[in-house]
Scaffold this active site. Sequence first.
Site, short mmCIF file in Angstrom:
data_model
loop_
_atom_site.label_atom_id
_atom_site.label_comp_id
_atom_site.label_asym_id
_atom_site.label_seq_id
_atom_site.Cartn_x
_atom_site.Cartn_y
_atom_site.Cartn_z
N TYR A 250 0.77 -1.48 0.18
CA TYR A 250 0.08 -0.05 -0.30
C TYR A 250 0.80 1.34 -0.07
CZ TYR A 250 0.68 0.88 5.11
OH TYR A 250 1.21 1.10 6.33
N CYS A 251 0.38 2.42 -0.64
CA CYS A 251 0.78 3.56 -0.50
C CYS A 251 -0.28 4.67 -0.22
CB CYS A 251 1.88 3.82 -1.60
SG CYS A 251 0.82 4.01 -3.09
N THR A 252 0.24 6.00 -0.42
CA THR A 252 -0.80 7.06 -0.30
C THR A 252 -2.01 7.13 -0.95
OG1 THR A 252 1.20 8.48 0.35
CG2 THR A 252 -1.02 9.47 0.21
#
Length: 547
Positions: A250-252
């Site tokens: 996951y990331c922003t």
Amino acid sequence: MSSDKEKRVKKSKKEKKEKKEKKEKKEKKEKKEKRSASPTSSEPSTKKQKPTSSSSTGPTVTLLLFYQYIEPLWSPSRHKQALSHIQKTGELYNLGGRMRCAREGLNCTITGDREGVENWIKDLKSFDDTFLKTEFKLTHNLPLGQSFPKLNAFKVDEIVNYGLSGSRAPSIGKTAIHLEPKEYNEKMKEKDTVIIDVRNYYESQIGAFKPPIGGAELIDPKMRKSTEFPAWLDLQETKERIKGKNVLMYCTGGVRCERASALLRGKLEGEDRGLGVKGVFQLQGGIHKYIEEFPEGGLWSGKNYTFDKRFAHAGLSLEKEGKVEVVGKCEACLKPWDRFRGKRRCPTCGVPSLICKECVDRDESGDKKIGKDVKCKLCVEEGVESKADWKRREEELMNGYEEKLKVKEREKKRTEKDSRNSENTDTPSTSNDVANSEEANDITANVTTPDSNPNNETRLWIGNLNNKKVTPDNLIQIIPNIKFVQWLYGPDGKGCKGFCFVEMKSEEDAGRAKAGEGVKVFGRPVKINYQEKDGKSSWPPPNAIYY
Ligand SMILES: [Zn+2]
Ligand SMILES: [Zn+2]
């Protein structure tokens, strides 16, 4: 609140004036705001997204976040056109923010008035229809103070800087399975699962996923910048941690996972095939979308660091009730703190410093200066002593990786040469352990994650087949789950023409077969393409062979 009123009055006056003048004034105002912005000023993120009733409360700002990869890459001249297009239309609609424009696509953080932003999107879609499928993330009704004063459109090599442009770029076609927030949430509860936080360490400091006990294990690569990710992924200890697991990323907002997961998948289908990773998944729309769908937080803890003027945000219900968990700590006094607001950076490695309001105030008044010994949490943890010390460590990691890459690139060239030779002479290559096999080996045997099969095709073109050895009988062993094949015989009406068309039992089967592309069968790397149903040829063909 009085400053809000002020802004509204200012804005309504401004609207009556010329566009140019309006822009100048806005810029001036923003500069002023920027100067006065210190951790002592009120936190904009607490004011954000105030539900505006239909009776509008004055001018507000719309924030747009999105990214889009383009495959095949834009040509250099098309890239130039794209840059000029987004710049011109951005100016026309009086937008502000950052636009990263590369041959591989666009990554933008933009603000403007609602109509302007929406018109800009419309123009972008007509410039290139790839953007018809883009997920544009819009947040309306933000306070005026959160608008970007200037528009910066950059020409860049990569829309996220991984140091993976050109021949090193993994194909985006190989990205992980995208899971919607709700599905991702369920996956985080599973055991034998790891979650990789693809963001930088300082971002993770104020918020991260907290999987339940007995569920997934969170892995923080502890990067100071994205370019460290490929090197981290290549470390032996990283490989040990993901071995035999399901890997979630996951990331922003999702963009960083695109290349990161493609890089991992490429490795898992090549050199790291032996790790037995079960699957690679990424969070569709990133944390941004997750906390929108889980306003109570879900398995998210703390704040989502953002690169727009909200600085950070959390689930709407939590923010409203003031119940956002403070995850970070002030680097100077260690009290709970989660706002990156000052300009200070870590004196050794240069990442943004997390310092509380009290410490900043005391530093500014000269009461208690923040000394050089106040470093980021990571520098403290790693015992980094000085700037030179950090530089040396960084070089060690990056140079070590560069060296490994060079060796791999040389090996790849050699293998390609070998396979070209074997194609020409039909003699099995010795560089690949399956190449010597006289059996019809299953090309999907080592596939961990099926190809994403973007258009959900079930019809495939299979090529580069050994025309003396591949038959309809062993084709089904080479590629399992074929429903029927259109077999094309050789010139003498026997053997095989070297390619054929097949209908797979399911889209997933087609994706599995595609992911097995390149595996050698009877000495030749199999080629596979999705074959759109064009309506011209009858399908199934009259001579179809069913399995
Ligand atoms: Zn403090
Ligand atoms: Zn540091």
